[in-house]
Each structure stands twice: as C-alpha cells, then as structure tokens.
Design a protein around this motif. Structure first.
Motif, PDB file in Angstrom:
ATOM      1  N   ALA A  18       6.306  29.380   2.186  1.00  0.00           N
ATOM      2  CA  ALA A  18       5.024  28.715   1.918  1.00  0.00           C
ATOM      3  C   ALA A  18       4.070  29.654   1.195  1.00  0.00           C
ATOM      4  O   ALA A  18       3.362  29.236   0.266  1.00  0.00           O
ATOM      5  CB  ALA A  18       4.405  28.236   3.230  1.00  0.00           C
ATOM      6  N   ILE A  19       4.043  30.912   1.583  1.00  0.00           N
ATOM      7  CA  ILE A  19       3.196  31.887   0.903  1.00  0.00           C
ATOM      8  C   ILE A  19       3.631  32.043  -0.545  1.00  0.00           C
ATOM      9  O   ILE A  19       2.796  32.115  -1.463  1.00  0.00           O
ATOM     10  CB  ILE A  19       3.217  33.232   1.648  1.00  0.00           C
ATOM     11  N   ALA A  20       4.941  32.088  -0.776  1.00  0.00           N
ATOM     12  CA  ALA A  20       5.449  32.198  -2.145  1.00  0.00           C
ATOM     13  C   ALA A  20       5.078  30.980  -2.974  1.00  0.00           C
ATOM     14  O   ALA A  20       4.683  31.110  -4.149  1.00  0.00           O
ATOM     15  CB  ALA A  20       6.970  32.374  -2.127  1.00  0.00           C
ATOM     16  N   ALA A  21       5.167  29.804  -2.391  1.00  0.00           N
ATOM     17  CA  ALA A  21       4.832  28.581  -3.123  1.00  0.00           C
ATOM     18  C   ALA A  21       3.352  28.541  -3.492  1.00  0.00           C
ATOM     19  O   ALA A  21       2.995  28.224  -4.638  1.00  0.00           O
ATOM     20  CB  ALA A  21       5.200  27.351  -2.278  1.00  0.00           C
ATOM     21  N   VAL A  22       2.492  28.895  -2.546  1.00  0.00           N
ATOM     22  CA  VAL A  22       1.054  28.902  -2.827  1.00  0.00           C
ATOM     23  C   VAL A  22       0.725  29.952  -3.881  1.00  0.00           C
ATOM     24  O   VAL A  22      -0.072  29.708  -4.790  1.00  0.00           O
ATOM     25  CB  VAL A  22       0.246  29.134  -1.528  1.00  0.00           C
ATOM     26  N   GLY A  23       1.349  31.112  -3.783  1.00  0.00           N
ATOM     27  CA  GLY A  23       1.138  32.150  -4.790  1.00  0.00           C
ATOM     28  C   GLY A  23       1.561  31.691  -6.172  1.00  0.00           C
ATOM     29  O   GLY A  23       0.871  31.969  -7.170  1.00  0.00           O
ATOM     30  N   CYS A  24       2.666  30.982  -6.250  1.00  0.00           N
ATOM     31  CA  CYS A  24       3.135  30.467  -7.545  1.00  0.00           C
ATOM     32  C   CYS A  24       2.173  29.435  -8.112  1.00  0.00           C
ATOM     33  O   CYS A  24       1.924  29.400  -9.322  1.00  0.00           O
ATOM     34  CB  CYS A  24       4.528  29.853  -7.397  1.00  0.00           C
ATOM     35  N   ILE A  25       1.620  28.600  -7.245  1.00  0.00           N
ATOM     36  CA  ILE A  25       0.652  27.600  -7.709  1.00  0.00           C
ATOM     37  C   ILE A  25      -0.573  28.296  -8.298  1.00  0.00           C
ATOM     38  O   ILE A  25      -1.059  27.924  -9.372  1.00  0.00           O
ATOM     39  CB  ILE A  25       0.272  26.647  -6.561  1.00  0.00           C
ATOM     40  N   PHE A  26      -1.064  29.320  -7.625  1.00  0.00           N
ATOM     41  CA  PHE A  26      -2.210  30.054  -8.152  1.00  0.00           C
ATOM     42  C   PHE A  26      -1.864  30.765  -9.454  1.00  0.00           C
ATOM     43  O   PHE A  26      -2.665  30.799 -10.387  1.00  0.00           O
ATOM     44  CB  PHE A  26      -2.743  31.056  -7.126  1.00  0.00           C
ATOM     45  N   GLU A  27      -0.695  31.363  -9.526  1.00  0.00           N
ATOM     46  CA  GLU A  27      -0.279  32.041 -10.755  1.00  0.00           C
ATOM     47  C   GLU A  27      -0.174  31.056 -11.913  1.00  0.00           C
ATOM     48  O   GLU A  27      -0.627  31.348 -13.023  1.00  0.00           O
ATOM     49  CB  GLU A  27       1.071  32.739 -10.547  1.00  0.00           C
ATOM     50  N   LEU A  28       0.428  29.904 -11.672  1.00  0.00           N
ATOM     51  CA  LEU A  28       0.576  28.917 -12.744  1.00  0.00           C
ATOM     52  C   LEU A  28      -0.766  28.334 -13.159  1.00  0.00           C
ATOM     53  O   LEU A  28      -0.981  28.034 -14.337  1.00  0.00           O
ATOM     54  CB  LEU A  28       1.531  27.803 -12.312  1.00  0.00           C
ATOM     55  N   SER A  29      -1.677  28.177 -12.210  1.00  0.00           N
ATOM     56  CA  SER A  29      -2.986  27.619 -12.565  1.00  0.00           C
ATOM     57  C   SER A  29      -3.864  28.618 -13.307  1.00  0.00           C
ATOM     58  O   SER A  29      -4.820  28.229 -13.962  1.00  0.00           O
ATOM     59  CB  SER A  29      -3.703  27.111 -11.320  1.00  0.00           C
TER      60      SER A  29
END
Length: 67
Positions: A18-29
């Motif tokens: 879940a931490i990795a997924a949220v981090g990826c969302i922030f990186e992509l945004s």
C-alpha cells in the motif's frame, strides 16, 4: 482476535504494498517520476492488487485460526 505469524507477515506485506502504491500515485501525479513513467506505472499496477490480496489473505487466515 489473535494474529497468527502467517497473517502477521501477510499484513506487513499488505502495508508495504500500500505504501508503494501511494508513493507511485504521488510520483506519477508530480509529472516527472524518478524511475520514469513506465517503471512507476508497473510498480503501481503490481503493488495495488498485491496489497489487496495480502490483506484479504491475512484476514482470512486470522479468521480461520480463531474459529
């Protein structure tokens, strides 16, 4: 409800995913991910379902051993 070692490991895996997924969302945004859009997208595509699967497996295992 008592947690088994297996459900504890699965729950920890769920948290990491879940931490990795949220981090990826922030990186992509942000527009310019450090690892690039394709790599970050792949990590997001893998970590989101893995997190859900690990969480559901942890709950199922804990319920099975506490019945």
């Amino acid at each position: 409800m008592i947690m088994t070692p297996k459900s504890g490991v699965l729950l920890a895996g769920s948290c990491v995913a879940a931490i990795a997924a949220v981090g990826c969302i922030f990186e992509l945004s942000s527009g310019t991910p450090d690892l690039g859009v394709p790599t970050t997208g792949i990590i997001l595509a893998l970590s989101a379902p893995i997190g859900v699967i690990c969480f559901l497996s942890a709950v199922s295992d804990a319920r099975k051993h506490n019945s």
